[in-house]
Design an enzyme around this catalytic site. Structure first.
Site, PDB file in Angstrom:
ATOM      1  N   LYS B 134       0.809  -1.196  -0.076  1.00  8.47           N
ATOM      2  CA  LYS B 134       0.080   0.038   0.122  1.00  8.47           C
ATOM      3  C   LYS B 134       0.808   1.162   0.058  1.00  8.47           C
ATOM      4  O   LYS B 134       2.052   1.249   0.768  1.00  8.47           O
ATOM      5  CB  LYS B 134      -0.800  -0.144   1.171  1.00  8.47           C
ATOM      6  N   SER B 209      -9.794   0.866   3.069  1.00 12.29           N
ATOM      7  CA  SER B 209      -8.623   1.858   2.019  1.00 12.29           C
ATOM      8  C   SER B 209      -7.737   1.115   1.476  1.00 12.29           C
ATOM      9  O   SER B 209      -7.041   1.797   0.585  1.00 12.29           O
ATOM     10  CB  SER B 209      -8.066   2.969   3.180  1.00 12.29           C
ATOM     11  N   SER B 233     -10.132  -1.568   6.885  1.00 13.47           N
ATOM     12  CA  SER B 233      -9.432  -1.301   5.701  1.00 13.47           C
ATOM     13  C   SER B 233      -8.513  -2.272   4.967  1.00 13.47           C
ATOM     14  O   SER B 233      -8.047  -2.332   4.033  1.00 13.47           O
ATOM     15  CB  SER B 233      -8.454   0.026   5.953  1.00 13.47           C
TER      16      SER B 233
END
Lengths: 549, 549
Positions: B134, B209, B233
Site C-alpha cells: 500500500k 482503504s 481497511s
C-alpha cells in the site's frame, strides 16, 4: 468562626480516618517523642510499645512471613496485629494513614489461619501478608477521594482489580494511605488528612505521590505496599523513606479501579506497583503473585506477558548516570553512586559511565503531556469543593501551558515520545548497556514543600522503562557529605540547576535521610531489571541479608 | 483551459506511476476486454497474454512458491516477472497501482537466485515472494503521498520497519498500490491516480482503504500484500476482492514508517497486516516471518509477544453473528453464514448464535474517536493543495461532530472504550464462545461510492480483536440471492438499516461478487484465530485445497 463548606466536607474524610483508628493501640501522647524530634525510625524499638516478638515480626520480609506461616511458626492473625500496632504508632508519628481496616484485616487473617489449620496449606503466595494500599486504589464500599475534598463522599463499587488478585493470593489489607492533592506532588499533603512526614526526619517529605506508602513501608507498618507512578510516585517515596519501590513497564500490572480525575487519559500511562519495607525479593514475590493470575484475561488493556523467573547474572554491563545533564545531584547521591561503581568494579561487573541522551527533551515531552488540557479537569475538581489549591499542585499544573494543546499538537508530542523511546533504546543497545544506575532525585528526601525536580524518575516514565529503587545503605553524613571547595565553586548550568543546587546548603538540612539508588532497564525487561538490581544491591552491601526471626 | 495548481501537482503523482510501468508488458489496447465488461477475473487465463507457466506461478501461494524455490524448481526472477506481468495487466484493467518497482524487484530476485545458487539455501522464509505494498507505507527514496495531492512530492527517508523485516526474510517488493483520499474510505479513489476497480465486477469498489491491495491480491498480481486497517481497511478489500485479509491485535506488527496525517494519534490504533491471494496459510507465513524477528526490540511501542505456532482444534465454540443489531446483512451474506453453520455442525463443531453486545455503543465510541479534532488535520491537508474533498472523505469526516472534542471528552470516550472491551471480553467468556463468524460488510462488494457502513469490521477495531477474512467460496447468485417475499416485507429498524437494505435492490447489482466471511477471536489470540479460521474455511470448502504447480 464557622467552617467553610469545603472544610466541613474535608472533615468527613478526617472522621473516616479517626473513627477507623484502633484506639486500643494508640500510644499515650506522653509516651511519644516530642514533635521537634526529627528522626523517629527507631522509636518502635526504643519505646517498648511493641513486644520483642512484634518487633521481630514487623522486621520480616513478606517472603519470610509466608515461609514462617507455611511452617506453622506464625499465625496470620498475630502478623496482622503486629503490623497494625506498628501502623497505629507510625500514624501517630507520621500521619500516613487515611483509614485503618483493623477489624476486616483481623477477620480475614483468622480465616486464613482457619484455612491453614484445616488444610495444612497456604491459600496462596501472599498468605497472610499485610499490605498497605494508597487511598485512590478503590476498595468496595469504601470512600475513595484521590486527594480531592470534592470526592470524600464517593464510594467505590468494587475492589480494584489488583486488590482482587492480591486477596486471592492471600494478602490482607490493613491500612489505606495518604496521597497529595490531585495526586501529583513528589510530596504528600492534601486538604483532607493533611501532610505525611518522613520517618527518618520529620522536617522532610516522605516523597509522593505515594507518600503514605513511603512512610508505611519505611516505618515497617507493612512489609508490602501499593503505590502508583506516572512521574516517580512509587520510586520517590521509596527512595525518601529508605524502602524499595518498583515501577514496572506500563500495561503489565492491572490498573482498573485506581481512581483518577483524568480517567481514560493515556498520553502517559500511569502504572501501579509495589513498595517493600525490606527487599527486592518481596517486590518479585508481589509481581509474580499478581501476574501468574493472568490479569490480561480480564483487563484487556494489559499485555499478555507472563512474569518469568530470571536469575541475576554478572554478565551484564551497568552504566552509571552521574548527572542527567540538567540538574546536578547533591553530594550524598554522588557518594552512593561512587560506592556503587567501586563495589561493582571490585565484583568484576562491567561498569561504564552513562552519557544521558536528551533528558531535557524527554522532560519537555512528558511535562507537556501530563496536562494536555492545561489541567482544567484537575482545577475543576478542586474548584468544585472550594478547597485551596496547594502550592505543589499549582507547581505541577504549570507544567502545561496556559491553554489546552490542540489534538494535533498532542499527537505530535506523542509521536515525539515514541521516537524518543526508540532512539533511547537504540542508544542503550549501541552502547551495549543493559542497566543504568542513577539518582532517584537530585538529593535525598526533600525538605517539605521543596520537591520540585521530577526528571530523575519521570525520564523512565516517558521512556516507559522498568525502574527499581533500593536503599544504598548510606545515610546523609555531616562530614562525608559536606560541600567541598570544588562544590562551592560550582556554577549551575541553568536556573533549574541553580534552584536545586541551592537547596543543598549543608548536609544538616537532610540529617538522617537515607540515600537511595535507582536502576532502570530496557522496555519490558522488568524481570531482568529486578534481578540485576537485586544483585547490585547485594554487591553494594557486601552480601548483607535482612534479618531473620 | 489551463490546469489548476492542484491538478498539476496531482499530475506528478500520475507521472511517477506512468513512468514506472514496464512498457514491454503492456497489453495492446485492442486485446483488452471492453470497459463495459464487468468481470475480468478470468482475463489472464483467457487472454493468452501470460504463458501457462506464468499462470501456474501466479496461482501458487507464497508457501508453495518458497517450497518450489527451495527445491530449485523455480527461480525468484521468473516468479517476480510472472507476477509483474500479471500486475501490469491487472493495472490496465483495474487501475490499482501507484508505482511499479520492476527493475529493483528483478535485480533483487537475481540476487536471491545467486544466493541460492551459491549456498543452496534460501535467504529466509519469504525468499523470492513478491509482495505488493500500500502506497502510504514508506519506501526509502520514494515519494509517499498517503492519498493527498499535497504530499505527492514527499520522499520517505527510510523503508518502513515492516518492509525492512520482510526484505530480510527474502520478500521482493514489485508494486505499490492505491488508496483513497485521506485513507479513510471503505473504497479506493483519490485525486492523484484515481479510482481502483473490483476485478469481479468493475462497477463495484475493491473496498478500502487498502483497495489497491484488494485488487492486487484478488487479481493475483501478488501472492501477498500489505495493508493497514483502522476500521476495516484490510478486511473490507479482502472480502470485496475474494482474497484473504488479517487484522492482528494492535501493537503486534511494526507500524513505524507508515505515513498518516495524524501521526501520533492513538485513540484508536491503526494496524498493519497482510492480505493473501490464496490462503490463510500464507497469512501465517507472513506473520511468523515478521514476528520471529522480534520487532519490539527496535520499535518499542510494540508488545513483546512472540508469534507461536498453533494447531487448529475442533474443540472450540464458534458463534454466528447473523446481524449486528443495527444493519441487516444482504441475502448473499446470510447464505454464506448459513452454509458455515451447516458445514460446521456437520463437522461436529459446537456452533451457537451470537447475540451482538452493544455494537451501536461500540460504533458511537470509535466513530467519535476517529477524528477528535473534527478532522481538522485531514481537511487542512486537503486544503493545502486545493484538491476537492471527495464525497466519501466528507462522509467519514462527518463521523466527528463539527467542533473538536475537549481532551476530557476524548478521555471519557477512551475510558468507555476500555470498559467496552473488558465487558465484551467478559461476555465472550461467560458465553463460552471462542470465535465469532460474522459478515465483513452488510453486503458483498459495494457499488462504487456506496461503502457507507463500517461497523461489521470497525467493531473489531474498537474492541481490538484479531479478525480474519476469507472467501466463503460462494459468489452472488441471481436465483439463490433474490429477495424472498419475507425479505421484501422487511421493515428496517432505523435510517441506517434502511439505507443499507435499499442498496440490495437485486442480486444483479452485485453480479459476480465473491461472498466473504469474517472470523474474530479474543484479544491477542491472533494465532488461535487464524488457526480457527483456517479450519473453518477448510470445513466450509470440504477440504478443498488451492492448486499446485
Amino acid at each position: 468562626m464557622s467552617l467553610e463548606q469545603w472544610e466541613r466536607q474535608a472533615q468527613k474524610g478526617r472522621d473516616i480516618l479517626n473513627n477507623s483508628i484502633p484506639k486500643q493501640w494508640l500510644a499515650p501522647a506522653d509516651s511519644l517523642p516530642p514533635v521537634t524530634q526529627k528522626n523517629v525510625i527507631d522509636f518502635p524499638k526504643k519505646s517498648g510499645l511493641l513486644s520483642e516478638r512484634e518487633l521481630s515480626i514487623t522486621d520480616l520480609s513478606a517472603t519470610q512471613l509466608v515461609a514462617e506461616m507455611g511452617a506453622g511458626k506464625l499465625k496470620a492473625e498475630e502478623v496482622v496485629v503486629a503490623f497494625l500496632k506498628r501502623a497505629v504508632l507510625g500514624h501517630q508519628l507520621l500521619n500516613f494513614a487515611t483509614e485503618f481496616l483493623a477489624d476486616e484485616a483481623i477477620a480475614r487473617a483468622k480465616e486464613l489461619d482457619a484455612h491453614f489449620q484445616r488444610t495444612g496449606k497456604l491459600v496462596g503466595p501472599l498468605h497472610g501478608v499485610p499490605i498497605s494500599v494508597k487511598e485512590h486504589i478503590g476498595m468496595k464500599d469504601k470512600t475513595c477521594n484521590t486527594g480531592y475534598v470534592a470526592w470524600v463522599d464517593q464510594v467505590a463499587t468494587e475492589d480494584a482489580h489488583l486488590l482482587q488478585l492480591l486477596a486471592k493470593a492471600g494478602a490482607v489489607f490493613h491500612v489505606r494511605t495518604n496521597q497529595p492533592q490531585a495526586l501529583m506532588h513528589l510530596c504528600c499533603n492534601n486538604n483532607i488528612t493533611g501532610a505525611t512526614l518522613n520517618p527518618y526526619n520529620r522536617t522532610l517529605t516522605p516523597g509522593g505521590s505515594s507518600g503514605g506508602e513511603g512512610a508505611s513501608t519505611g516505618f515497617k507498618c507493612a512489609p508490602l505496599g501499593i503505590g502508583t507512578d506516572i512521574g516517580g510516585s512509587i520510586r520517590c517515596p521509596a527512595a525518601f523513606c529508605g524502602s524499595y519501590g518498583f515501577r514496572p513497564t506500563s500495561m503489565r500490572n492491572p490498573l482498573a479501579g485506581a481512581k483518577v480525575a483524568a480517567i481514560g487519559q493515556e498520553t502517559i500511562h500511569g502504572v501501579i506497583g509495589p513498595l517493600s519495607s525490606t527487599s527486592l525479593e518481596d517486590i518479585e514475590l508481589f509481581q509474580k503473585a499478581v501476574l501468574e493470575q493472568e490479569p490480561w484475561d480480564v483487563e484487556t488493556s494489559l499485555v499478555p506477558v507472563p512474569w518469568k523467573t530470571v536469575a541475576p547474572t554478572r554478565n551484564m554491563t551497568v552504566a552509571i548516570m552521574w548527572d542527567d545533564g540538567c540538574v546536578r545531584p547533591h553530594p550524598p547521591i554522588v557518594r552512593a553512586l561512587k560506592l556503587a561503581k567501586e563495589k561493582l568494579l571490585a565484583a568484576g561487573i562491567k561498569v561504564v559511565d552513562w552519557e544521558p541522551y536528551k533528558h531535557d527533551h524527554g522532560w519537555k515531552i512528558i511535562s507537556s503531556l501530563y496536562y494536555p488540557d492545561a489541567a482544567a479537569l484537575q482545577r475543576k475538581m478542586i474548584r468544585e469543593s472550594g478547597e485551596p489549591v496547594l502550592p505543589l499542585s499549582e507547581w505541577c499544573f504549570n507544567y502545561s501551558r496556559a491553554v489546552p494543546l490542540t489534538h494535533p499538537e498532542a499527537w505530535e508530542l506523542q509521536y515525539e515520545r515514541d521516537v524518543y523511546r526508540d532512539d533511547y533504546n537504540a542508544v542503550m543497545k549501541t552502547r551495549g548497556v543493559d542497566f543504568i544506575i542513577s539518582p532517584t532525585y537530585p538529593g535525598v528526601a526533600a525538605v517539605y514543600g521543596e520537591s520540585h525536580y521530577w526528571n530523575y524518575t519521570a525520564i523512565w516514565n516517558v521512556l516507559d522503562l522498568p525502574s527499581v529503587v533500593f536503599p544504598s545503605g548510606l545515610t546523609v553524613d555531616a562530614k562525608l557529605d559536606a560541600l567541598t571547595e570544588q562544590d562551592q565553586k560550582y556554577k549551575p548550568r541553568n536556573e533549574v540547576d541553580e534552584r536545586e543546587w541551592e537547596k543543598y546548603q549543608s548536609p544538616e538540612r537532610y540529617e538522617g535521610a537515607p540515600v537511595a539508588l535507582q536502576v532502570a532497564g530496557r522496555h519490558f525487561k522488568d524481570e531482568e531489571t529486578l534481578a540485576a538490581a537485586k544483585l547490585i544491591e547485594e554487591i553494594i552491601k557486601d552480601g548483607k541479608k535482612v534479618s531473620k526471626l
